[in-house]
Design a protein around this motif. Structure first.
Motif, PDB file in Angstrom:
ATOM      1  N   SER A  72       0.737  -1.114   0.005  1.00 54.69           N
ATOM      2  CA  SER A  72       0.014  -0.157   0.197  1.00 54.69           C
ATOM      3  C   SER A  72       0.831   1.121  -0.192  1.00 54.69           C
ATOM      4  N   THR A  74       0.564   3.475   2.017  1.00 59.79           N
ATOM      5  CA  THR A  74       0.563   3.940   3.416  1.00 59.79           C
ATOM      6  C   THR A  74       0.852   2.793   4.492  1.00 59.79           C
ATOM      7  N   PHE A  76       0.155   0.676   8.247  1.00 60.32           N
ATOM      8  CA  PHE A  76      -0.788   0.208   9.369  1.00 60.32           C
ATOM      9  C   PHE A  76       0.060  -0.300  10.444  1.00 60.32           C
ATOM     10  N   ASN A 102      -4.097   3.349  10.803  1.00 58.32           N
ATOM     11  CA  ASN A 102      -3.721   4.053   9.597  1.00 58.32           C
ATOM     12  C   ASN A 102      -2.387   4.735  10.229  1.00 58.32           C
ATOM     13  N   THR A 107      -4.957   7.933   2.985  1.00 58.20           N
ATOM     14  CA  THR A 107      -6.146   6.855   3.195  1.00 58.20           C
ATOM     15  C   THR A 107      -5.834   5.560   2.496  1.00 58.20           C
ATOM     16  N   GLU A 110      -6.875  -1.594   4.565  1.00 60.90           N
ATOM     17  CA  GLU A 110      -6.040  -2.803   5.410  1.00 60.90           C
ATOM     18  C   GLU A 110      -7.037  -4.092   5.546  1.00 60.90           C
TER      19      GLU A 110
END
Length: 190
Positions: A72, A74, A76, A102, A107, A110
């Motif tokens: 991703s 981002t 987590f 997160n 945004t 997961e």
């Protein structure tokens, strides 16, 4: 017709991918077959010991990409695994909850995964059995608690006569973002 545009959107960060692998990818062909729900061999792999159950040309025992692995834009964190009880009856149920946060700047999605292992069953059980998963969409800094309910259909198994049984004993619960989940707690079936 739009697959090129879809790939470009992912590559250039216009959309944030949230897919997970449905199989394990080996480091070398010698690891095949490799899958997350294998049974214990009695000779656990240890890459630091020369005379052990492993391939000499593979630097690690784990697959290159484990079942449930995903990337991703981002990050987590999954923390605070809690069980609703430390014991459960053979016909009862138990809840497991964990907090997913997160920790990145975008945004993203997961997939929180729950696995169990029964280390003391009369029939050898897989090291991990996937018993639940939930996709969660979170904005940066947002947290959410994910809850899974386990019952006899999750911690029972079929014996050598084809009869479904639930045996007393300890069951380990693992929660994480792939089959390599490290967050763990245990409960006892009475």
């Amino acid at each position: 017709m739009q697959s090129g545009n879809a790939v470009a959107d992912v590559v250039f960060g216009k959309v944030n991918p949230g897919g997970k692998l449905p199989v394990s990818f080996p480091r070398r062909l010698g690891q095949v077959p490799i899958y997350y729900n294998h049974e214990r061999t009695g000779r656990p792999c240890n890459p630091d010991v020369k005379w052990n159950s492993r391939h000499r040309d593979i630097p690690a025992c784990s697959p290159l990409y484990e079942f449930g692995y995903g990337l991703s834009y981002t990050t987590f964190s999954i923390t605070n695994l809690q069980l609703s009880s430390s014991t459960v009856g053979r016909h009862g149920h138990i809840s497991a909850s964990a907090t997913v946060t997160n920790t990145g700047s975008r945004t993203g999605d997961e997939v929180v995964q729950l696995y169990i292992h029964d280390p003391v069953a009369t029939i050898s059980q897989p090291v991990r059995r996937l018993r639940g998963f939930e996709r969660v969409t979170l904005t940066p800094g947002q947290s959410r608690t994910v809850t899974f309910t386990l019952d006899r259909s999750d911690f029972g198994f079929y014996d050598n006569r084809g009869k479904f049984v639930v045996e007393p004993g300890q069951v380990d619960v693992y929660v994480g973002s792939s089959s390599d989940a490290q967050l763990t707690k245990s409960f006892t079936i009475r």
